[in-house]
Structures are given as C-alpha cells and as structure tokens.
Design a protein around this motif. Structure first.
Motif, PDB file in Angstrom:
ATOM      1  N   TYR A  34       7.549 -14.079  -1.119  1.00 19.63           N
ATOM      2  CA  TYR A  34       6.288 -13.493  -1.573  1.00 19.63           C
ATOM      3  C   TYR A  34       5.112 -14.113  -0.843  1.00 19.63           C
ATOM      4  CZ  TYR A  34       9.261 -12.645  -5.704  1.00 19.63           C
ATOM      5  OH  TYR A  34      10.280 -12.304  -6.549  1.00 19.63           O
ATOM      6  N   SER A  35       4.154 -13.319  -0.478  1.00 11.97           N
ATOM      7  CA  SER A  35       2.849 -13.868  -0.136  1.00 11.97           C
ATOM      8  C   SER A  35       2.065 -13.991  -1.443  1.00 11.97           C
ATOM      9  CB  SER A  35       2.124 -12.985   0.881  1.00 11.97           C
ATOM     10  OG  SER A  35       1.968 -11.675   0.388  1.00 11.97           O
TER      11      SER A  35
ATOM     12  N   GLU B 252      -3.044  -4.905  -3.483  1.00 14.97           N
ATOM     13  CA  GLU B 252      -1.973  -5.416  -2.629  1.00 14.97           C
ATOM     14  C   GLU B 252      -0.952  -6.234  -3.415  1.00 14.97           C
ATOM     15  OE1 GLU B 252      -1.949  -3.725   0.501  1.00 14.97           O
ATOM     16  OE2 GLU B 252      -1.366  -5.710   1.235  1.00 14.97           O
TER      17      GLU B 252
ATOM     18  N   LEU C 285       4.060  -9.158   2.291  1.00 18.53           N
ATOM     19  CA  LEU C 285       3.066  -8.743   3.265  1.00 18.53           C
ATOM     20  C   LEU C 285       1.867  -9.683   3.255  1.00 18.53           C
ATOM     21  CD1 LEU C 285       3.152  -4.895   2.646  1.00 18.53           C
ATOM     22  CD2 LEU C 285       4.327  -6.203   4.423  1.00 18.53           C
ATOM     23  N   PHE C 286       1.332  -9.934   4.443  1.00 16.84           N
ATOM     24  CA  PHE C 286       0.148 -10.782   4.589  1.00 16.84           C
ATOM     25  C   PHE C 286      -0.719 -10.120   5.639  1.00 16.84           C
ATOM     26  CE2 PHE C 286      -1.914 -14.786   3.764  1.00 16.84           C
ATOM     27  CZ  PHE C 286      -2.630 -15.073   4.915  1.00 16.84           C
ATOM     28  N   ARG C 287      -1.477  -9.133   5.242  1.00 14.42           N
ATOM     29  CA  ARG C 287      -2.287  -8.315   6.148  1.00 14.42           C
ATOM     30  C   ARG C 287      -3.748  -8.681   5.955  1.00 14.42           C
ATOM     31  NH1 ARG C 287       0.274  -2.483   4.684  1.00 14.42           N
ATOM     32  NH2 ARG C 287      -0.403  -3.167   2.610  1.00 14.42           N
TER      33      ARG C 287
ATOM     34  N   SER D 231       0.700 -17.067   3.223  1.00 18.78           N
ATOM     35  CA  SER D 231       1.861 -16.258   3.562  1.00 18.78           C
ATOM     36  C   SER D 231       3.130 -16.843   2.953  1.00 18.78           C
ATOM     37  CB  SER D 231       2.002 -16.161   5.080  1.00 18.78           C
ATOM     38  OG  SER D 231       2.240 -17.438   5.627  1.00 18.78           O
TER      39      SER D 231
ATOM     40  N   GLU E 241       6.504  -7.904  -1.536  1.00 16.48           N
ATOM     41  CA  GLU E 241       7.043  -7.420  -0.265  1.00 16.48           C
ATOM     42  C   GLU E 241       6.822  -8.432   0.843  1.00 16.48           C
ATOM     43  OE1 GLU E 241       5.094  -3.704   0.318  1.00 16.48           O
ATOM     44  OE2 GLU E 241       6.152  -2.716  -1.325  1.00 16.48           O
TER      45      GLU E 241
ATOM     46  N   ASN F  54       2.405 -10.740  -3.722  1.00 14.68           N
ATOM     47  CA  ASN F  54       2.844  -9.534  -3.038  1.00 14.68           C
ATOM     48  C   ASN F  54       4.336  -9.703  -2.815  1.00 14.68           C
ATOM     49  OD1 ASN F  54       3.703  -7.893  -0.716  1.00 14.68           O
ATOM     50  ND2 ASN F  54       1.557  -7.273  -0.622  1.00 14.68           N
TER      51      ASN F  54
END
Length: 128
Positions: A32-33, A114, A103-105, A52, A101, A99
């Motif tokens: 996870y992030s 998010e 993800l670290f956007r 992240s 998924e 998050n």
C-alpha cells in the motif's frame, strides 16, 4: 479489507514534538502507498504527506516541509508521522489512509479519492 488505527496524538505546547503512528491490519501493508490528511476544526482535510509502498518515495506538503517527516516500517505494518516545531495551526485530527493498489502518482496524491481505507483519526492539539 485493511483496517487502519492512528495513535500518538495528544496535547503539546508550541515548539514541541509528537510522533503519530498508523497501524494496519487485515491486509498486505507493504503493498500500500500511505498518506496523512489532518483536518483542522471547521476545515476540509488537507494533505500533509505521502509515502510509497517501499518508502522509497516521499512527498511532503510545503506547509510542513522541514518540520514533519514520514516513514514506515513494513515489518511492523506501521507508518509514522514525526512532527516537530509544532504550531497552534497544526491542531487537527490526523487521519491516515491507504491506497491498496500501491499507486503513488504525484499529480493526484492530494486527492482523497485516491485512498480506499481510512483510520478513525487521532487528535493533535498544540497550545500557544
């Protein structure tokens, strides 16, 4: 379903320090992030930082840069927020979120949509 529990909040004088923890259970924390979103009285939740899944990437809000740091210990399923030089305006309920998924956007880190799982929050009060 991952569950998150924040702890470490309390009452501190201006200039003091606190370390918040966000403990995860029921999932695979290392995938996870994670993020911290404090909510001050009468205000919306506001992004202060994200990390992240491996801890290799960190983003800190300019408003707390130099005073707050984020870290994580995947072996302990825990993320931390080290806060120093605290100010009365840091007073808030501090929420962590995940998050799942991983993800670290950067462009959407500040978007609460998010994040899939949230803790119940821990109160931080900074007296002047």
């Amino acid at each position: 379903q991952v569950q998150l529990v924040e702890s470490g909040g309390g009452l501190v004088q201006a200039g003091g320090s606190l370390r918040l923890s966000c403990a995860a259970s029921g999932g695979t924390f290392g995938s996870y992030s994670m993020v911290w979103f404090p909510q001050a009285p009468g205000k919306e939740r506001e992004f202060v930082g994200a990390i992240s899944l491996t801890g290799g990437s960190i983003c800190i809000a300019d408003s707390v840069k130099g005073r707050f740091t984020i870290s994580r210990d995947n072996a302990k399923n825990t993320m931390y927020l080290q806060m120093s030089s605290l100010k009365p305006e840091d007073t808030a309920v501090y929420y962590c979120a995940a998050n799942v998924e991983g993800l670290f956007r950067l462009r959407v880190l500040r978007d609460q949509n998010e994040y899939h799982s949230w803790g119940q929050g821990t109160q931080v009060t900074v007296s002047s």
